[in-house]
Design a protein around this motif. Structure first.
Motif, mmCIF file in Angstrom:
data_model
loop_
_atom_site.group_PDB
_atom_site.id
_atom_site.type_symbol
_atom_site.label_atom_id
_atom_site.label_comp_id
_atom_site.label_asym_id
_atom_site.label_seq_id
_atom_site.Cartn_x
_atom_site.Cartn_y
_atom_site.Cartn_z
ATOM 1 N N LYS A 1 0.854 -1.191 0.000
ATOM 2 C CA LYS A 1 0.000 0.000 0.000
ATOM 3 C C LYS A 1 0.886 1.236 0.000
ATOM 4 C CE LYS A 1 -3.636 -2.342 2.571
ATOM 5 N NZ LYS A 1 -4.855 -2.047 1.851
ATOM 6 N N ALA A 2 0.597 2.167 -0.902
ATOM 7 C CA ALA A 2 1.451 3.349 -1.031
ATOM 8 C C ALA A 2 0.615 4.606 -1.214
ATOM 9 C CB ALA A 2 2.404 3.175 -2.220
ATOM 10 N N GLN A 3 1.165 5.729 -0.714
ATOM 11 C CA GLN A 3 0.509 7.024 -0.891
ATOM 12 C C GLN A 3 1.533 8.138 -0.809
ATOM 13 O OE1 GLN A 3 -2.184 7.303 2.575
ATOM 14 N NE2 GLN A 3 -0.954 9.060 3.209
ATOM 15 N N VAL A 4 1.185 9.299 -1.379
ATOM 16 C CA VAL A 4 2.039 10.481 -1.282
ATOM 17 C C VAL A 4 1.863 11.067 0.119
ATOM 18 C CG1 VAL A 4 2.490 12.806 -2.159
ATOM 19 C CG2 VAL A 4 1.843 10.985 -3.747
ATOM 20 N N ASN A 5 2.983 11.267 0.816
ATOM 21 C CA ASN A 5 2.942 11.885 2.145
ATOM 22 C C ASN A 5 3.249 13.371 2.100
ATOM 23 O OD1 ASN A 5 2.372 9.454 3.447
ATOM 24 N ND2 ASN A 5 4.527 9.003 3.813
ATOM 25 N N TRP A 6 4.118 13.772 1.149
ATOM 26 C CA TRP A 6 4.613 15.154 1.122
ATOM 27 C C TRP A 6 5.054 15.460 -0.298
ATOM 28 C CZ3 TRP A 6 9.373 16.958 -0.394
ATOM 29 C CH2 TRP A 6 9.671 18.294 -0.068
ATOM 30 N N THR A 7 4.955 16.725 -0.685
ATOM 31 C CA THR A 7 5.472 17.153 -1.984
ATOM 32 C C THR A 7 6.310 18.416 -1.836
ATOM 33 O OG1 THR A 7 3.435 18.403 -2.380
ATOM 34 C CG2 THR A 7 3.570 16.211 -3.363
ATOM 35 N N GLY A 8 7.326 18.520 -2.670
ATOM 36 C CA GLY A 8 8.119 19.734 -2.818
ATOM 37 C C GLY A 8 7.796 20.322 -4.179
ATOM 38 N N ARG A 9 8.758 20.997 -4.780
ATOM 39 C CA ARG A 9 8.517 21.563 -6.107
ATOM 40 C C ARG A 9 8.440 20.473 -7.156
ATOM 41 N NH1 ARG A 9 10.217 23.214 -10.780
ATOM 42 N NH2 ARG A 9 12.369 22.528 -10.648
ATOM 43 N N SER A 10 9.413 19.556 -7.133
ATOM 44 C CA SER A 10 9.414 18.465 -8.117
ATOM 45 C C SER A 10 9.567 17.099 -7.458
ATOM 46 C CB SER A 10 10.536 18.669 -9.138
ATOM 47 O OG SER A 10 11.795 18.627 -8.489
ATOM 48 N N SER A 11 9.634 17.068 -6.143
ATOM 49 C CA SER A 11 9.823 15.795 -5.444
ATOM 50 C C SER A 11 8.611 15.441 -4.597
ATOM 51 C CB SER A 11 11.086 15.841 -4.577
ATOM 52 O OG SER A 11 10.954 16.815 -3.568
ATOM 53 N N MET A 12 8.507 14.135 -4.314
ATOM 54 C CA MET A 12 7.392 13.604 -3.533
ATOM 55 C C MET A 12 7.919 12.523 -2.616
ATOM 56 S SD MET A 12 5.073 12.898 -6.907
ATOM 57 C CE MET A 12 6.558 12.646 -7.890
ATOM 58 N N GLU A 13 7.513 12.546 -1.348
ATOM 59 C CA GLU A 13 7.801 11.411 -0.478
ATOM 60 C C GLU A 13 6.607 10.476 -0.547
ATOM 61 O OE1 GLU A 13 9.319 11.038 3.902
ATOM 62 O OE2 GLU A 13 7.211 10.405 3.796
ATOM 63 N N ILE A 14 6.897 9.208 -0.817
ATOM 64 C CA ILE A 14 5.873 8.176 -0.880
ATOM 65 C C ILE A 14 6.073 7.245 0.311
ATOM 66 C CG2 ILE A 14 4.796 6.389 -2.303
ATOM 67 C CD1 ILE A 14 5.025 9.168 -3.730
ATOM 68 N N GLY A 15 5.030 7.066 1.105
ATOM 69 C CA GLY A 15 5.061 6.122 2.211
ATOM 70 C C GLY A 15 4.489 4.794 1.752
ATOM 71 N N VAL A 16 5.151 3.707 2.139
ATOM 72 C CA VAL A 16 4.729 2.378 1.704
ATOM 73 C C VAL A 16 4.626 1.450 2.914
ATOM 74 C CG1 VAL A 16 5.259 0.415 0.211
ATOM 75 C CG2 VAL A 16 5.894 2.721 -0.504
ATOM 76 N N ARG A 17 3.543 0.697 2.952
ATOM 77 C CA ARG A 17 3.306 -0.290 4.014
ATOM 78 C C ARG A 17 3.105 -1.641 3.335
ATOM 79 N NH1 ARG A 17 1.353 0.158 9.338
ATOM 80 N NH2 ARG A 17 0.076 -1.577 10.002
ATOM 81 N N VAL A 18 3.826 -2.662 3.792
ATOM 82 C CA VAL A 18 3.753 -3.993 3.198
ATOM 83 C C VAL A 18 3.037 -4.929 4.173
ATOM 84 C CG1 VAL A 18 5.068 -5.895 2.189
ATOM 85 C CG2 VAL A 18 5.960 -3.547 2.031
#
Length: 193
Positions: A94-111
């Motif tokens: 399971k994955a989702q976007v946690n945070w965004t910058g100008r061109s970057s994104m942190e994706i959190g993943v749970r297995v």
């Protein structure tokens, strides 16, 4: 590794580029896969690299959905394996976007893993945080829409992601400074990684 593509402005958000924000749920995804004997290590459990590939695949799908185009893995941190995964397990990533910058994104993943033939709750077997950079056809950074956390859990994840970003940047800066000092101290002719 970096948490942004080269040349990306770390202080701006997608909102500064006139992009409308997207809710967390717009790009959230789950990838499911039954583990087979081809994916085992010498202990007979699923190889960690197989799980990491699934994590990267799910995170990449989320990053592409959120950014509306190609995105590349910039870094993976805190990949934590909590329980072994076995042949025959049905793994849900399971994955989702946690945070965004100008061109970057942190994706959190749970297995999660469950026996394919049993009606028992899935077990949390691993977690990871990845940073993706949105890129154009030439591989150059492109702006991403800001993520709009919807739930209290999404808001908490967004705040935690900002803390991780601060730590990544501080760590990178400290390592650069250390290497710079060490280079200045090295006698001529010596080199290292």
């Amino acid at each position: 590794m970096t948490d942004q593509a080269p040349g990306a402005d770390s202080g701006l958000t997608g909102a500064d580029d006139g992009l409308l924000g997207k809710p967390t749920s717009a790009s959230r995804t789950t990838l499911s896969h039954i583990m087979s004997g081809n994916e085992t290590n010498l202990l007979g459990t699923v190889h960690g690299g197989v799980i990491m590939k699934l994590v990267d695949d799910a995170a990449g799908a989320v990053a592409g959905r959120h950014s509306g185009g190609p995105a590349v893995t910039a870094s993976m941190d805190e990949m934590v394996f909590l329980e072994p995964v076995r042949v025959g397990d049905l793994v849900h990533v399971k994955a989702q976007v946690n945070w965004t910058g100008r061109s970057s994104m942190e994706i959190g993943v749970r297995v999660l893993a469950e026996r394919w033939n049993e009606a028992v709750p899935a077990t949390h077997v691993g977690s990871a945080y990845l940073v993706f950079a949105a890129v154009d056809a030439d591989g150059k950074p492109r702006p991403v829409p800001p993520v709009e956390p919807e739930t209290e859990q999404d808001k908490r994840r967004h705040q935690e992601a900002q803390i991780r970003r601060t730590h990544r940047l501080a760590s990178r800066r400290a390592i650069k400074e250390l290497r710079s000092r060490k280079r200045q101290e090295e006698p001529a002719g010596e080199s290292g990684a």
